[in-house]
Design a protein around this motif. Sequence first.
Motif, PDB file in Angstrom:
ATOM      1  N   THR A   2      21.567 -34.444  12.986  1.00 28.90           N
ATOM      2  CA  THR A   2      20.376 -34.481  12.136  1.00 28.90           C
ATOM      3  C   THR A   2      19.149 -34.700  13.001  1.00 28.90           C
ATOM      4  O   THR A   2      19.135 -35.578  13.862  1.00 28.90           O
ATOM      5  CB  THR A   2      20.499 -35.612  11.096  1.00 28.90           C
ATOM      6  OG1 THR A   2      21.707 -35.426  10.360  1.00 28.90           O
ATOM      7  CG2 THR A   2      19.323 -35.602  10.137  1.00 28.90           C
ATOM      8  N   PHE A   4      14.663 -34.802  12.969  1.00 23.00           N
ATOM      9  CA  PHE A   4      13.549 -35.144  12.082  1.00 23.00           C
ATOM     10  C   PHE A   4      12.285 -34.439  12.570  1.00 23.00           C
ATOM     11  O   PHE A   4      12.041 -34.372  13.774  1.00 23.00           O
ATOM     12  CB  PHE A   4      13.373 -36.666  12.054  1.00 23.00           C
ATOM     13  CG  PHE A   4      14.583 -37.355  11.482  1.00 23.00           C
ATOM     14  CD1 PHE A   4      14.652 -37.668  10.137  1.00 23.00           C
ATOM     15  CD2 PHE A   4      15.692 -37.635  12.286  1.00 23.00           C
ATOM     16  CE1 PHE A   4      15.793 -38.268   9.600  1.00 23.00           C
ATOM     17  CE2 PHE A   4      16.838 -38.225  11.760  1.00 23.00           C
ATOM     18  CZ  PHE A   4      16.881 -38.553  10.408  1.00 23.00           C
ATOM     19  N   GLY A  98      25.500 -42.768   8.148  1.00 22.78           N
ATOM     20  CA  GLY A  98      25.044 -42.700   9.544  1.00 22.78           C
ATOM     21  C   GLY A  98      23.639 -43.236   9.752  1.00 22.78           C
ATOM     22  O   GLY A  98      23.061 -43.046  10.812  1.00 22.78           O
ATOM     23  N   GLY A  99      23.084 -43.877   8.713  1.00 23.63           N
ATOM     24  CA  GLY A  99      21.746 -44.445   8.856  1.00 23.63           C
ATOM     25  C   GLY A  99      20.643 -43.435   8.637  1.00 23.63           C
ATOM     26  O   GLY A  99      19.516 -43.618   9.105  1.00 23.63           O
ATOM     27  N   CYS A 100      20.934 -42.380   7.913  1.00 29.45           N
ATOM     28  CA  CYS A 100      19.944 -41.308   7.712  1.00 29.45           C
ATOM     29  C   CYS A 100      18.666 -41.840   7.059  1.00 29.45           C
ATOM     30  O   CYS A 100      17.555 -41.463   7.437  1.00 29.45           O
ATOM     31  CB  CYS A 100      20.559 -40.189   6.870  1.00 29.45           C
ATOM     32  SG  CYS A 100      19.563 -38.700   6.886  1.00 29.45           S
ATOM     33  N   GLY A 101      18.823 -42.739   6.092  1.00 27.88           N
ATOM     34  CA  GLY A 101      17.650 -43.303   5.413  1.00 27.88           C
ATOM     35  C   GLY A 101      16.783 -44.103   6.364  1.00 27.88           C
ATOM     36  O   GLY A 101      15.548 -43.949   6.381  1.00 27.88           O
ATOM     37  N   VAL A 102      17.406 -44.946   7.159  1.00 28.53           N
ATOM     38  CA  VAL A 102      16.656 -45.746   8.137  1.00 28.53           C
ATOM     39  C   VAL A 102      15.907 -44.821   9.089  1.00 28.53           C
ATOM     40  O   VAL A 102      14.730 -45.015   9.383  1.00 28.53           O
ATOM     41  CB  VAL A 102      17.614 -46.650   8.943  1.00 28.53           C
ATOM     42  CG1 VAL A 102      16.905 -47.262  10.139  1.00 28.53           C
ATOM     43  CG2 VAL A 102      18.193 -47.741   8.066  1.00 28.53           C
ATOM     44  N   LYS A 103      16.593 -43.799   9.550  1.00 24.71           N
ATOM     45  CA  LYS A 103      15.980 -42.880  10.519  1.00 24.71           C
ATOM     46  C   LYS A 103      14.789 -42.145   9.898  1.00 24.71           C
ATOM     47  O   LYS A 103      13.762 -41.955  10.540  1.00 24.71           O
ATOM     48  CB  LYS A 103      17.019 -41.879  11.018  1.00 24.71           C
ATOM     49  CG  LYS A 103      18.124 -42.534  11.825  1.00 24.71           C
ATOM     50  CD  LYS A 103      19.249 -41.547  12.092  1.00 24.71           C
ATOM     51  CE  LYS A 103      20.445 -42.218  12.729  1.00 24.71           C
ATOM     52  NZ  LYS A 103      21.593 -41.300  12.845  1.00 24.71           N
ATOM     53  N   THR A 106      11.943 -44.779   9.642  1.00 25.27           N
ATOM     54  CA  THR A 106      11.376 -45.188  10.942  1.00 25.27           C
ATOM     55  C   THR A 106      10.617 -44.024  11.574  1.00 25.27           C
ATOM     56  O   THR A 106       9.603 -44.216  12.235  1.00 25.27           O
ATOM     57  CB  THR A 106      12.463 -45.724  11.907  1.00 25.27           C
ATOM     58  OG1 THR A 106      13.513 -44.767  12.029  1.00 25.27           O
ATOM     59  CG2 THR A 106      13.026 -47.044  11.428  1.00 25.27           C
ATOM     60  N   GLU A 107      11.100 -42.828  11.333  1.00 25.20           N
ATOM     61  CA  GLU A 107      10.411 -41.646  11.866  1.00 25.20           C
ATOM     62  C   GLU A 107       9.100 -41.411  11.107  1.00 25.20           C
ATOM     63  O   GLU A 107       8.091 -41.041  11.705  1.00 25.20           O
ATOM     64  CB  GLU A 107      11.338 -40.428  11.783  1.00 25.20           C
ATOM     65  CG  GLU A 107      10.972 -39.280  12.674  1.00 25.20           C
ATOM     66  CD  GLU A 107      10.895 -39.608  14.164  1.00 25.20           C
ATOM     67  OE1 GLU A 107      11.219 -40.732  14.586  1.00 25.20           O
ATOM     68  OE2 GLU A 107      10.456 -38.727  14.903  1.00 25.20           O
ATOM     69  N   GLU A 109       7.347 -43.751   9.725  1.00 27.72           N
ATOM     70  CA  GLU A 109       6.451 -44.811  10.197  1.00 27.72           C
ATOM     71  C   GLU A 109       5.888 -44.477  11.593  1.00 27.72           C
ATOM     72  O   GLU A 109       4.689 -44.611  11.829  1.00 27.72           O
ATOM     73  CB  GLU A 109       7.240 -46.124  10.227  1.00 27.72           C
ATOM     74  CG  GLU A 109       6.390 -47.334  10.468  1.00 27.72           C
ATOM     75  CD  GLU A 109       7.201 -48.629  10.371  1.00 27.72           C
ATOM     76  OE1 GLU A 109       8.150 -48.710   9.565  1.00 27.72           O
ATOM     77  OE2 GLU A 109       6.885 -49.552  11.121  1.00 27.72           O
ATOM     78  N   ARG A 110       6.748 -44.023  12.467  1.00 30.82           N
ATOM     79  CA  ARG A 110       6.310 -43.697  13.829  1.00 30.82           C
ATOM     80  C   ARG A 110       5.254 -42.591  13.820  1.00 30.82           C
ATOM     81  O   ARG A 110       4.220 -42.697  14.477  1.00 30.82           O
ATOM     82  CB  ARG A 110       7.516 -43.261  14.670  1.00 30.82           C
ATOM     83  CG  ARG A 110       7.212 -43.031  16.139  1.00 30.82           C
ATOM     84  CD  ARG A 110       8.401 -42.455  16.886  1.00 30.82           C
ATOM     85  NE  ARG A 110       8.705 -41.086  16.518  1.00 30.82           N
ATOM     86  CZ  ARG A 110       8.004 -40.017  16.904  1.00 30.82           C
ATOM     87  NH1 ARG A 110       6.946 -40.176  17.690  1.00 30.82           N
ATOM     88  NH2 ARG A 110       8.337 -38.806  16.515  1.00 30.82           N
ATOM     89  N   LEU A 133      16.564 -52.767   1.869  1.00 29.65           N
ATOM     90  CA  LEU A 133      16.387 -51.914   3.051  1.00 29.65           C
ATOM     91  C   LEU A 133      14.947 -51.970   3.540  1.00 29.65           C
ATOM     92  O   LEU A 133      14.692 -52.170   4.731  1.00 29.65           O
ATOM     93  CB  LEU A 133      16.784 -50.473   2.716  1.00 29.65           C
ATOM     94  CG  LEU A 133      16.515 -49.451   3.824  1.00 29.65           C
ATOM     95  CD1 LEU A 133      17.339 -49.765   5.064  1.00 29.65           C
ATOM     96  CD2 LEU A 133      16.803 -48.038   3.340  1.00 29.65           C
ATOM     97  N   LYS A 136      14.081 -55.196   5.232  1.00 29.18           N
ATOM     98  CA  LYS A 136      14.683 -55.280   6.573  1.00 29.18           C
ATOM     99  C   LYS A 136      13.916 -54.412   7.576  1.00 29.18           C
ATOM    100  O   LYS A 136      13.954 -54.659   8.775  1.00 29.18           O
ATOM    101  CB  LYS A 136      16.156 -54.863   6.526  1.00 29.18           C
ATOM    102  CG  LYS A 136      17.072 -55.970   5.999  1.00 29.18           C
ATOM    103  CD  LYS A 136      18.522 -55.571   6.066  1.00 29.18           C
ATOM    104  CE  LYS A 136      19.428 -56.596   5.424  1.00 29.18           C
ATOM    105  NZ  LYS A 136      19.499 -57.852   6.173  1.00 29.18           N
ATOM    106  N   LEU A 137      13.248 -53.380   7.054  1.00 27.72           N
ATOM    107  CA  LEU A 137      12.450 -52.518   7.936  1.00 27.72           C
ATOM    108  C   LEU A 137      11.020 -53.041   8.095  1.00 27.72           C
ATOM    109  O   LEU A 137      10.173 -52.369   8.690  1.00 27.72           O
ATOM    110  CB  LEU A 137      12.428 -51.087   7.384  1.00 27.72           C
ATOM    111  CG  LEU A 137      13.740 -50.300   7.544  1.00 27.72           C
ATOM    112  CD1 LEU A 137      13.677 -48.969   6.785  1.00 27.72           C
ATOM    113  CD2 LEU A 137      14.043 -50.042   9.022  1.00 27.72           C
TER     114      LEU A 137
END
Lengths: 151, 78
Positions: A2, A4, A98-103, A106-107, A109-110, A133, A136-137
């Motif tokens: 995956t 982004f 696989g943490g797709c939501g976090v990624k 964070t992407e 946000e970045r 979630l 935590k972020l």
Amino acid sequence: MTTFHVEKWATFHRDAHPLFDMHWKELALDQAKIPLGLDSARFQVLCDQGLLHIVTARKAGVVIGYFVAIVMPHLHYKDAGLMAFTDMYFIRPGCRKGGCGVKLFTEAERTLRERGVVKAYLSTKVHQDHTQLFEKLGWRLSDKSFCKVLA
Amino acid sequence: MEKGSDSRMVNPKLAEVLARETGISADSLYSSTTLESLGIDSLEFLSLMHAIRDAIKEIPESRFAYLNTVGDIERELA
């Protein structure tokens, strides 16, 4: 794998189109009264004005998720810099491991930071609550929103 | 577990953390193992990142998007 990407409305709309109905069916309230009717022309205008920020998650080139925000100075704090108002986000069921939501977040946000955004807002549905979630972020619970069907 | 073409074992410290956090035997983990195949959701992914930070080294959030496999984590920690 995956990956982004920050994208423009036209390519995003072309490729993510199959997900919109899925998104609406899973999350939208009052579906009997308020049908899905994404106004692509208006999104395109926002994009042309530089007011859209779109981050996609693609797997083998296929869009499996997205984050869309409107970026502009806040009407109440016009001199405080750019702010992002999240319009929608979604990850296709079956692609959420696989943490797709976090990624995705964070992407988002970045890339918003890279664009000069100083503050971002987002919400979560009561019936699909991502508060844990987001906290935590590093997001802070700041408001509760309400809706009411009037007609 | 997806083994793929790269079947090298992961570094032992990382394998230990991954096994503890995911409940998957360290012997079943390979560099080519995808995080998706570990079955972890977003909260579990964050717990894993915190456990890696505590045991080995912090991976910045800005690098999370590039972590598709166990090997990607290994490279970030190298």
